[in-house]
Design an enzyme around this catalytic site. Structure first.
Site, PDB file in Angstrom:
ATOM      1  N   TRP A   1      49.230  47.300  84.842  1.00 49.07           N
ATOM      2  CA  TRP A   1      48.876  46.534  83.864  1.00 49.07           C
ATOM      3  C   TRP A   1      50.307  46.111  83.923  1.00 49.07           C
ATOM      4  CZ3 TRP A   1      54.229  47.368  81.238  1.00 49.07           C
ATOM      5  CH2 TRP A   1      53.987  47.805  79.910  1.00 49.07           C
TER       6      TRP A   1
ATOM      7  N   GLU B   1      44.514  47.159  82.639  1.00 49.44           N
ATOM      8  CA  GLU B   1      45.036  47.889  81.565  1.00 49.44           C
ATOM      9  C   GLU B   1      45.235  48.001  80.551  1.00 49.44           C
ATOM     10  OE1 GLU B   1      47.458  50.789  82.609  1.00 49.44           O
ATOM     11  OE2 GLU B   1      47.401  51.781  80.338  1.00 49.44           O
TER      12      GLU B   1
ATOM     13  N   LYS C   1      46.752  46.933  76.404  1.00 52.83           N
ATOM     14  CA  LYS C   1      47.480  46.849  75.470  1.00 52.83           C
ATOM     15  C   LYS C   1      47.517  46.506  73.777  1.00 52.83           C
ATOM     16  CE  LYS C   1      52.426  49.424  75.945  1.00 52.83           C
ATOM     17  NZ  LYS C   1      53.549  49.405  76.571  1.00 52.83           N
TER      18      LYS C   1
ATOM     19  N   ASP D   1      43.903  53.128  78.024  1.00 50.12           N
ATOM     20  CA  ASP D   1      45.298  53.727  77.893  1.00 50.12           C
ATOM     21  C   ASP D   1      45.397  54.824  76.162  1.00 50.12           C
ATOM     22  OD1 ASP D   1      47.844  55.150  76.504  1.00 50.12           O
ATOM     23  OD2 ASP D   1      48.438  54.357  78.750  1.00 50.12           O
TER      24      ASP D   1
ATOM     25  N   HIS E   1      47.123  52.997  73.532  1.00 50.86           N
ATOM     26  CA  HIS E   1      47.114  51.177  73.239  1.00 50.86           C
ATOM     27  C   HIS E   1      45.838  50.581  72.276  1.00 50.86           C
ATOM     28  CE1 HIS E   1      49.527  51.330  77.549  1.00 50.86           C
ATOM     29  NE2 HIS E   1      49.366  51.957  76.702  1.00 50.86           N
TER      30      HIS E   1
ATOM     31  N   HIS F   1      43.740  56.725  81.238  1.00 49.65           N
ATOM     32  CA  HIS F   1      45.911  56.872  80.976  1.00 49.65           C
ATOM     33  C   HIS F   1      45.840  57.734  79.876  1.00 49.65           C
ATOM     34  CE1 HIS F   1      48.021  53.773  83.687  1.00 49.65           C
ATOM     35  NE2 HIS F   1      47.204  54.337  84.482  1.00 49.65           N
TER      36      HIS F   1
ATOM     37  N   ASP G   1      52.944  54.112  70.423  1.00 49.24           N
ATOM     38  CA  ASP G   1      52.913  54.204  71.890  1.00 49.24           C
ATOM     39  C   ASP G   1      53.997  55.035  72.610  1.00 49.24           C
ATOM     40  OD1 ASP G   1      51.064  54.094  74.554  1.00 49.24           O
ATOM     41  OD2 ASP G   1      52.265  52.161  74.484  1.00 49.24           O
TER      42      ASP G   1
ATOM     43  N   ASP H   1      53.577  58.120  74.672  1.00 52.19           N
ATOM     44  CA  ASP H   1      53.645  58.303  75.068  1.00 52.19           C
ATOM     45  C   ASP H   1      54.687  60.140  75.869  1.00 52.19           C
ATOM     46  OD1 ASP H   1      52.397  56.714  77.660  1.00 52.19           O
ATOM     47  OD2 ASP H   1      53.712  55.915  76.501  1.00 52.19           O
TER      48      ASP H   1
ATOM     49  N   ASP I   1      49.316  59.700  81.806  1.00 51.25           N
ATOM     50  CA  ASP I   1      50.346  58.539  81.477  1.00 51.25           C
ATOM     51  C   ASP I   1      51.221  58.644  80.778  1.00 51.25           C
ATOM     52  OD1 ASP I   1      51.812  56.393  81.767  1.00 51.25           O
ATOM     53  OD2 ASP I   1      50.141  55.301  80.902  1.00 51.25           O
TER      54      ASP I   1
HETATM   55  C1  RNT Z   1      52.257  51.095  80.109  1.00 49.38           C
HETATM   56  C2  RNT Z   1      51.329  51.487  80.571  1.00 49.38           C
HETATM   57  C3  RNT Z   1      51.318  51.440  81.979  1.00 49.38           C
HETATM   58  C4  RNT Z   1      52.738  52.526  82.220  1.00 49.38           C
HETATM   59  C5  RNT Z   1      52.605  53.475  83.598  1.00 49.38           C
HETATM   60  C6  RNT Z   1      53.915  53.577  84.093  1.00 49.38           C
HETATM   61  O1  RNT Z   1      52.388  50.635  78.306  1.00 49.38           O
HETATM   62  O2  RNT Z   1      50.781  52.358  79.551  1.00 49.38           O
HETATM   63  O3  RNT Z   1      50.257  52.249  82.322  1.00 49.38           O
HETATM   64  O4  RNT Z   1      52.464  53.766  81.043  1.00 49.38           O
HETATM   65  O5  RNT Z   1      52.102  52.132  84.361  1.00 49.38           O
HETATM   66 ZN    ZN Z   2      49.335  53.439  80.401  1.00 44.93          ZN
END
Ligand code: RNT
Ligand code: ZN
Length: 414
Positions: free
Chosen positions: A180, A221, A223, A254, A257, A281, A289, A291, A321
Site C-alpha cells: 500500500w 491495496e 484506496k 480494505d 477504502h 483488511h 477511513d 480505522d 487493519d
Molecule cells: C492505509 C492502509 C494500510 C495501512 C497499514 C498500516 O490506509 O489501510 O493498509 O493501514 O498498512
Molecule cells: Zn489497509
C-alpha cells in the site's frame, strides 16, 4: 453453559446444521492480527510522525514502546483469542540493533526475532513494505516523478518480498506481502495519468523476480482518498483491480477504502471470478477511513458469510487493519479478532440448505424471514463452547484478564 451448549447444538441440528463440523472448519480459517494496533503504527525506526495520510488518534496509556513490549502484549492477547491466528507486521518493525539500516537494505535478519516469536506462538506471518513515515515519501513513493526516489522504493519493495518469502519458507507457512502506498494529491492534479504509469512501471520492476507462491503471495491495496490526498489517489481501485488481474496478483480490499455506502463484502465474489486470491483488511470506517475497532456489525457478518457460503477460505486471506489509541490496545485487538471469528462461526452455522431452497424457489419473503430469524438463534452458548475448547476465556473473562494486565504491566509504562 455446557447444558445450554448441548441444547443449542440440538437446536441447530434440527435446522440441518452440524455444529461440530462448523467448529472443525473454523479451526482452519486463519485471521491475521495486525501488530500495529499495539504501538499506534509507530514502529522501531524512531522516524517521528506517521504521515502518509494515516492518523492515529488518542493517547491511552500503555503503548508498547519497543519490540519486547510489543511481543509481550501480543503474546498476552493471543491467549484471549480463539482460532487459528496469524500475525501481520510491517517493515518499520525491523530490529536493527541500534544501527541505522535504510529501508532498501532490510533483510530477513532484521526480523529474526519476529520469526522466532512466530515459531514459538505457532503463527504464520504476513508482511508489508512501509512506503510511508519516511523523508523520501513526502511527495510520492513508487509513483514519484523523481527517478532516485522511485528507485529507492522499488528496492524497498524488492527487499520486502524477499523477506516475506523467507518468512514463508522458515515457517513453512505462506506469507502474504501487501503493498500500500500513500501517493496522491491534496488538490486537483493536471495529469492523472503520468503518476499511474510510473506506479505501474515501478510495480512491474518490484515484482520482476518470480517468487514461489508457496512462500510468498504479493497483494496490492487500493484506496479512495487520504488526509492530504483528498483529490487524487494514484493507486485507486480501478488501478489495482486492473493491475492484479493482468499480473496475477492478489487484490487487497480494505473495508475503509471505498465510498461510505460501498461494501467490500459485495466485491469478493466479483474479484474472485478473475483472481486467485484476495486479501482483506477488515476495518471499520466511521464516516471516513477512520480505522475504528472492528465491531460485529452487518458488514462484518456479510464478509464472513461470503467467505463461508462460497468456500473461499483458502483464497480469501483475512487480515485486520485498524488502530485505536484512545482505549486499551489489547481490548482493541481482542474485540476485533474475537468479533471476526464470531462472525465466521455465525456464518458457519447458517442453515444453508433452507436459505438456498427459499432462494431457488423464488420465495423471497421466506428468504427474508429466515435471514432475520437467524439473528435470534442460540448462538451465544455455541461461541462460548468454541472459546472453551480453544482454551480461551469467554467475553467477560477476557475483559477481566485485560484489566489485570493493564494493572500489572501496562500502567507501569509511561
Ligand atoms: C492505509 C492502509 C494500510 C495501512 C497499514 C498500516 O490506509 O489501510 O493498509 O493501514 O498498512
Ligand atoms: Zn489497509
Amino acid at each position: 453453559m455446557k447444558k445450554c451448549f448441548e441444547s443449542a447444538k440440538q437446536f441447530y441440528a434440527d435446522l440441518g446444521v452440524d455444529v461440530e463440523a462448523a467448529f472443525e472448519r473454523l479451526n482452519n480459517i486463519p485471521v491475521s492480527m495486525h501488530c500495529w494496533q499495539g504501538d499506534d503504527v509507530a514502529g522501531f525506526e524512531n522516524a517521528g510522525s506517521l504521515d502518509g495520510g494515516l492518523a492515529v488518534t488518542g493517547n491511552y496509556p500503555g503503548r508498547a514502546r519497543n519490540a519486547a513490549e510489543l511481543r509481550d502484549d501480543i503474546a498476552e492477547v493471543l491467549k484471549l483469542i480463539p482460532g487459528k491466528k496469524r500475525l501481520n507486521i510491517h517493515a518499520i518493525y525491523a530490529e536493527t540493533n541500534g544501527k541505522k539500516v535504510e529501508r532498501n537494505e532490510l533483510d530477513i535478519t532484521h526480523f529474526a526475532n519476529w520469526v522466532e516469536f512466530a515459531k514459538a506462538q505457532q503463527l504464520g506471518l504476513d508482511f508489508n513494505p512501509t512506503f510511508f513515515a519516511h523523508p523520501l515519501a513526502t511527495d510520492g513513493s513508487l509513483s514519484s516523478a523523481d527517478d532516485k526516489v522511485r528507485q529507492f522504493w522499488i528496492e524497498h519493495g524488492i527487499a520486502c518480498r524477499k523477506i516475506g518469502a523467507e518468512m514463508g519458507k522458515q515457517l513453512g507457512n505462506t506469507c502474504v506481502t501487501n503493498v500500500w502506498i500513500p501517493d496522491g494529491s491534496k488538490d486537483t492534479p493536471f495529469d492523472r495519468l503520468a503518476p499511474r504509469q510510473r506506479l505501474m512501471d515501478s510495480l512491474d520492476a518490484m515484482f520482476a523476480e518470480k517468487i514461489d507462491p508457496k512462500y510468498n503471495i504479493d497483494a496490492v491495496e487500493s484506496k479512495l482518498f487520504g488526509i492530504g490526498a483528498e483529490s487524487y489517489t494514484v493507486g485507486s481501485h480501478e488501478f489495482y483491480m486492473g493491475y492484479a488481474v493482468s499480473r496475477g496478483k492478489a487484490l487487497c480490499l480494505d473495508a475503509g477504502h471505498f465510498h461510505p455506502t460501498e461494501v467490500i463484502s459485495d466485491k469478493i465474489s466479483s474479484a474472485l471470478l478473475y483472481l486467485d486470491d484476495v486479501l482483506l483488511h477488515v476495518s471499520r470506517g466511521v464516516r471516513w477511513d477512520s480505522d475504528h475497532v472492528v465491531c460485529w456489525d452487518g458488514e462484518l457478518q456479510a464478509i464472513a458469510s461470503e467467505i463461508v457460503r462460497h468456500g473461499y477460505e483458502k483464497r480469501v486471506h483475512i487480515g485486520l487493519d485498524y488502530f485505536d489509541a484512545s482505549i486499551n490496545r489489547l481490548t482493541a485487538w481482542c474485540v476485533g479478532m474475537r468479533n471476526t471469528y464470531k462472525a465466521l462461526l455465525f456464518a458457519l452455522l447458517e442453515p444453508a440448505k433452507l436459505l438456498a431452497d427459499a432462494e431457488n424457489s423464488n420465495d423471497k419473503g421466506g428468504r427474508l424471514f429466515l435471514l432475520e430469524e437467524l439473528k435470534n438463534l442460540p448462538f451465544a452458548p455455541v461461541w462460548a463452547e468454541y472459546c472453551d475448547r480453544c482454551g480461551v476465556p469467554d467475553g467477560f473473562g477476557t475483559l477481566e484478564a485485560i484489566r489485570k494486565y493493564e494493572c500489572d504491566v501496562l500502567s507501569k509504562r509511561n
